[in-house]
Design a protein around this motif. Structure first.
Motif, PDB file in Angstrom:
ATOM      1  N   GLY A 146      -1.506  19.461  -2.401  1.00  0.00           N
ATOM      2  CA  GLY A 146      -1.863  18.918  -3.693  1.00  0.00           C
ATOM      3  C   GLY A 146      -2.832  17.761  -3.556  1.00  0.00           C
ATOM      4  O   GLY A 146      -3.350  17.467  -2.469  1.00  0.00           O
ATOM      5  N   ASP A 147      -3.094  17.094  -4.658  1.00  0.00           N
ATOM      6  CA  ASP A 147      -3.970  15.929  -4.636  1.00  0.00           C
ATOM      7  C   ASP A 147      -3.226  14.730  -4.053  1.00  0.00           C
ATOM      8  O   ASP A 147      -2.131  14.380  -4.508  1.00  0.00           O
ATOM      9  CB  ASP A 147      -4.448  15.595  -6.048  1.00  0.00           C
ATOM     10  CG  ASP A 147      -5.518  16.561  -6.530  1.00  0.00           C
ATOM     11  OD1 ASP A 147      -5.969  17.397  -5.721  1.00  0.00           O
ATOM     12  OD2 ASP A 147      -5.894  16.484  -7.713  1.00  0.00           O
ATOM     13  N   ILE A 148      -3.807  14.102  -3.050  1.00  0.00           N
ATOM     14  CA  ILE A 148      -3.204  12.943  -2.392  1.00  0.00           C
ATOM     15  C   ILE A 148      -3.417  11.700  -3.247  1.00  0.00           C
ATOM     16  O   ILE A 148      -4.513  11.481  -3.774  1.00  0.00           O
ATOM     17  CB  ILE A 148      -3.798  12.758  -0.988  1.00  0.00           C
ATOM     18  CG1 ILE A 148      -3.385  13.925  -0.084  1.00  0.00           C
ATOM     19  CG2 ILE A 148      -3.356  11.428  -0.378  1.00  0.00           C
ATOM     20  CD1 ILE A 148      -4.026  13.889   1.292  1.00  0.00           C
ATOM     21  N   ARG A 149      -2.371  10.913  -3.386  1.00  0.00           N
ATOM     22  CA  ARG A 149      -2.442   9.692  -4.188  1.00  0.00           C
ATOM     23  C   ARG A 149      -2.365   8.457  -3.302  1.00  0.00           C
ATOM     24  O   ARG A 149      -1.527   8.375  -2.398  1.00  0.00           O
ATOM     25  CB  ARG A 149      -1.296   9.639  -5.202  1.00  0.00           C
ATOM     26  CG  ARG A 149      -1.280   8.346  -6.031  1.00  0.00           C
ATOM     27  CD  ARG A 149      -0.110   8.277  -6.980  1.00  0.00           C
ATOM     28  NE  ARG A 149      -0.186   9.338  -7.973  1.00  0.00           N
ATOM     29  CZ  ARG A 149       0.611   9.401  -9.048  1.00  0.00           C
ATOM     30  NH1 ARG A 149       1.533   8.479  -9.243  1.00  0.00           N
ATOM     31  NH2 ARG A 149       0.487  10.380  -9.913  1.00  0.00           N
ATOM     32  N   LEU A 150      -3.256   7.493  -3.569  1.00  0.00           N
ATOM     33  CA  LEU A 150      -3.242   6.200  -2.914  1.00  0.00           C
ATOM     34  C   LEU A 150      -2.923   5.125  -3.958  1.00  0.00           C
ATOM     35  O   LEU A 150      -3.341   5.236  -5.117  1.00  0.00           O
ATOM     36  CB  LEU A 150      -4.599   5.891  -2.266  1.00  0.00           C
ATOM     37  CG  LEU A 150      -5.152   6.919  -1.280  1.00  0.00           C
ATOM     38  CD1 LEU A 150      -6.532   6.498  -0.809  1.00  0.00           C
ATOM     39  CD2 LEU A 150      -4.215   7.105  -0.098  1.00  0.00           C
ATOM     40  N   GLY A 200      -9.584  18.793  -8.829  1.00  0.00           N
ATOM     41  CA  GLY A 200     -11.005  18.873  -8.515  1.00  0.00           C
ATOM     42  C   GLY A 200     -11.775  17.624  -8.863  1.00  0.00           C
ATOM     43  O   GLY A 200     -12.977  17.541  -8.628  1.00  0.00           O
ATOM     44  N   GLY A 201     -11.100  16.618  -9.432  1.00  0.00           N
ATOM     45  CA  GLY A 201     -11.749  15.368  -9.789  1.00  0.00           C
ATOM     46  C   GLY A 201     -10.947  14.186  -9.287  1.00  0.00           C
ATOM     47  O   GLY A 201      -9.814  14.324  -8.823  1.00  0.00           O
ATOM     48  N   VAL A 202     -11.544  13.003  -9.387  1.00  0.00           N
ATOM     49  CA  VAL A 202     -10.882  11.767  -8.982  1.00  0.00           C
ATOM     50  C   VAL A 202     -10.261  11.121 -10.218  1.00  0.00           C
ATOM     51  O   VAL A 202     -10.953  10.836 -11.196  1.00  0.00           O
ATOM     52  CB  VAL A 202     -11.875  10.796  -8.319  1.00  0.00           C
ATOM     53  CG1 VAL A 202     -11.189   9.484  -7.973  1.00  0.00           C
ATOM     54  CG2 VAL A 202     -12.480  11.425  -7.064  1.00  0.00           C
ATOM     55  N   ASP A 203      -8.948  10.905 -10.174  1.00  0.00           N
ATOM     56  CA  ASP A 203      -8.221  10.281 -11.279  1.00  0.00           C
ATOM     57  C   ASP A 203      -7.823   8.877 -10.875  1.00  0.00           C
ATOM     58  O   ASP A 203      -7.360   8.647  -9.751  1.00  0.00           O
ATOM     59  CB  ASP A 203      -6.960  11.085 -11.619  1.00  0.00           C
ATOM     60  CG  ASP A 203      -7.244  12.564 -11.787  1.00  0.00           C
ATOM     61  OD1 ASP A 203      -8.266  12.892 -12.409  1.00  0.00           O
ATOM     62  OD2 ASP A 203      -6.454  13.381 -11.278  1.00  0.00           O
ATOM     63  N   ILE A 214       0.849  -1.182   0.000  1.00  0.00           N
ATOM     64  CA  ILE A 214       0.000   0.000   0.000  1.00  0.00           C
ATOM     65  C   ILE A 214       0.888   1.237   0.000  1.00  0.00           C
ATOM     66  O   ILE A 214       1.990   1.225   0.550  1.00  0.00           O
ATOM     67  CB  ILE A 214      -0.956   0.017   1.206  1.00  0.00           C
ATOM     68  CG1 ILE A 214      -0.174   0.001   2.529  1.00  0.00           C
ATOM     69  CG2 ILE A 214      -1.926  -1.149   1.142  1.00  0.00           C
ATOM     70  CD1 ILE A 214      -1.058   0.183   3.761  1.00  0.00           C
ATOM     71  N   GLY A 215       0.421   2.299  -0.625  1.00  0.00           N
ATOM     72  CA  GLY A 215       1.210   3.522  -0.695  1.00  0.00           C
ATOM     73  C   GLY A 215       0.344   4.760  -0.590  1.00  0.00           C
ATOM     74  O   GLY A 215      -0.838   4.746  -0.957  1.00  0.00           O
ATOM     75  N   ILE A 216       0.927   5.828  -0.079  1.00  0.00           N
ATOM     76  CA  ILE A 216       0.261   7.127  -0.025  1.00  0.00           C
ATOM     77  C   ILE A 216       1.297   8.204  -0.304  1.00  0.00           C
ATOM     78  O   ILE A 216       2.418   8.160   0.208  1.00  0.00           O
ATOM     79  CB  ILE A 216      -0.435   7.359   1.339  1.00  0.00           C
ATOM     80  CG1 ILE A 216      -1.132   8.730   1.347  1.00  0.00           C
ATOM     81  CG2 ILE A 216       0.536   7.220   2.500  1.00  0.00           C
ATOM     82  CD1 ILE A 216      -2.041   8.939   2.542  1.00  0.00           C
ATOM     83  N   ASP A 217       0.945   9.146  -1.172  1.00  0.00           N
ATOM     84  CA  ASP A 217       1.781  10.294  -1.505  1.00  0.00           C
ATOM     85  C   ASP A 217       1.034  11.560  -1.119  1.00  0.00           C
ATOM     86  O   ASP A 217      -0.117  11.759  -1.545  1.00  0.00           O
ATOM     87  CB  ASP A 217       2.085  10.339  -3.003  1.00  0.00           C
ATOM     88  CG  ASP A 217       2.980   9.213  -3.463  1.00  0.00           C
ATOM     89  OD1 ASP A 217       2.903   8.116  -2.876  1.00  0.00           O
ATOM     90  OD2 ASP A 217       3.741   9.420  -4.416  1.00  0.00           O
ATOM     91  N   VAL A 218       1.684  12.425  -0.330  1.00  0.00           N
ATOM     92  CA  VAL A 218       1.076  13.678   0.114  1.00  0.00           C
ATOM     93  C   VAL A 218       1.984  14.838  -0.320  1.00  0.00           C
ATOM     94  O   VAL A 218       3.058  15.037   0.254  1.00  0.00           O
ATOM     95  CB  VAL A 218       0.880  13.702   1.647  1.00  0.00           C
ATOM     96  CG1 VAL A 218       0.233  15.014   2.077  1.00  0.00           C
ATOM     97  CG2 VAL A 218       0.044  12.506   2.102  1.00  0.00           C
ATOM     98  N   ASP A 221      -6.007   9.288  -7.457  1.00  0.00           N
ATOM     99  CA  ASP A 221      -5.699  10.629  -6.956  1.00  0.00           C
ATOM    100  C   ASP A 221      -6.974  11.245  -6.396  1.00  0.00           C
ATOM    101  O   ASP A 221      -7.998  11.340  -7.105  1.00  0.00           O
ATOM    102  CB  ASP A 221      -5.150  11.515  -8.081  1.00  0.00           C
ATOM    103  CG  ASP A 221      -3.665  11.344  -8.289  1.00  0.00           C
ATOM    104  OD1 ASP A 221      -3.057  10.551  -7.566  1.00  0.00           O
ATOM    105  OD2 ASP A 221      -3.114  11.993  -9.205  1.00  0.00           O
ATOM    106  N   LEU A 222      -6.928  11.679  -5.145  1.00  0.00           N
ATOM    107  CA  LEU A 222      -8.077  12.281  -4.492  1.00  0.00           C
ATOM    108  C   LEU A 222      -8.038  13.799  -4.635  1.00  0.00           C
ATOM    109  O   LEU A 222      -6.962  14.408  -4.549  1.00  0.00           O
ATOM    110  CB  LEU A 222      -8.096  11.895  -3.015  1.00  0.00           C
ATOM    111  CG  LEU A 222      -8.063  10.390  -2.720  1.00  0.00           C
ATOM    112  CD1 LEU A 222      -8.019  10.149  -1.211  1.00  0.00           C
ATOM    113  CD2 LEU A 222      -9.255   9.684  -3.339  1.00  0.00           C
TER     114      LEU A 222
END
Length: 332
Positions: free
Chosen positions: A170-174, A207-210, A108-112, A194-195
């Motif tokens: 920025g947009d947080i990535r999971l 502004g959208g979910v990628d 699992i990964g998270i980028d902030v 991307d949240l």
């Protein structure tokens, strides 16, 4: 002479320099040591930085925490019948990345990311650099030095307007990575989302979910080299800023080589590209494929490693003119 025509000598010079560097690496005799994946960096072009930004990832799973500091210079001031794009800025990003391997399941990964757009301080240096080597300045000389500009318009209406000196999340990535093959090669599949945690109207988010999925491969090349490859597809949401923009499905891919010569030091060269997520704007710097070419080194300590790298944009589209990146990774 067009910007494309002016860039050709620059691209040839960069390719020659890259060839010499790679040749030097290949002829140095050495004992091989451990490898630690491609450089931990991404494309910092302001219109793409929040839409599943381009980068390379290892197929191997890991337990790690990374902090990356990147600084880029961007200049695109162009117009078409429908679009106006004004980008004259420097971008600083502080990126926190966490990876945790759950044995026999997945990583699992998270980028902030924290992002700052600012007027910067490098225009004088870049002007001297371009004059000294005869490189094109992309029109920088027609604007005041170190003056901030970040505004994108469609049909005369503002879509994004950035703030000089502002700092935003920025947009947080999971991500979830599942290893399909271990050993040599290592093969994995990674899914990402991307949240929309960043302000889209100010340029910090979409502004959208990628969402996206990519295939990752690591392959040993003899005792001294290891190759990394990625290929993927991204399904972006809409850019929901001051105006709503429908985005296109786009592809990403890239490859890199890590050369390990000494116990604590390795060298890396990698290239990655992506198609544009934007609808046809009539502006080459937005519509053409983005290519980032990176050269760097990694110094390994007992508990982690430091990376230092320089990234260039050989296609002069969809990427900063250059990016400096420093990353520390601690193994957990």
């Amino acid at each position: 002479m067009s910007r494309r025509d002016n860039v050709c000598p620059v691209m040839r010079n960069r390719r020659f320099i890259l060839f010499v560097l790679i040749l030097c690496l290949l002829i140095i005799p050495s004992k091989s040591f451990s490898f630690d994946g491609p450089l931990r960096l991404k494309n910092q072009f302001p219109l793409f930085i929040h839409i599943m930004p381009l980068g390379l990832y290892p197929a191997s799973v890991e337990n790690s925490f990374s902090v990356g500091l990147s600084h880029s210079s961007v200049f695109v001031v162009e117009n078409s019948p429908d679009w106006s794009v004004g980008l004259d800025m420097e971008i600083t990003e502080l990126d926190f990345r966490y990876r945790r391997d759950i044995p026999d399941l997945f990583e699992i990964g998270i980028d902030v990311p924290l992002i700052s757009f600012n007027s910067g301080f490098m225009d004088g240096f870049l002007e001297s650099y371009h004059d000294t080597f005869g490189f094109p300045d992309y029109g920088r000389s027609r604007r005041p030095k170190n003056e901030f500009l970040y505004e994108v318009q469609r049909d005369g209406r503002t879509v994004i307007k950035g703030e000089n000196g502002g700092i935003g999340l920025g947009d947080i990535r999971l991500s979830l990575k599942r290893q399909m093959l271990s050993g040599d090669p290592v093969l994995s599949v990674m899914a990402e989302v991307d949240l929309p945690t960043g302000s889209a109207s100010k340029g910090y988010g979409s502004g959208g979910v990628d969402t996206g999925v990519r295939i990752l491969i690591d392959k040993q090349l003899g005792g001294h080299f290891r190759a990394y490859g990625n290929a993927g597809i991204v399904f972006p949401g809409k850019l929901d800023a001051r105006e709503e923009i429908s985005l296109k499905t786009f592809v990403q891919g890239g490859a890199g080589i890590e050369a390990s010569y000494w116990k604590n030091l390795s060298f890396l060269v990698q290239a990655a590209l992506q198609s544009s997520p934007f609808p046809d704007t009539g502006i080459r710097e937005i519509d053409d494929a983005a290519v980032i070419l990176s050269l760097g080194g990694r110094y390994t300590t007992g508990s982690g490693n430091f990376e230092l790298s320089l990234t260039e944009d050989p296609n002069t589209a969809g990427a900063p003119d250059f990016t400096l990146n420093l990353t520390y990774t601690r193994k957990l």
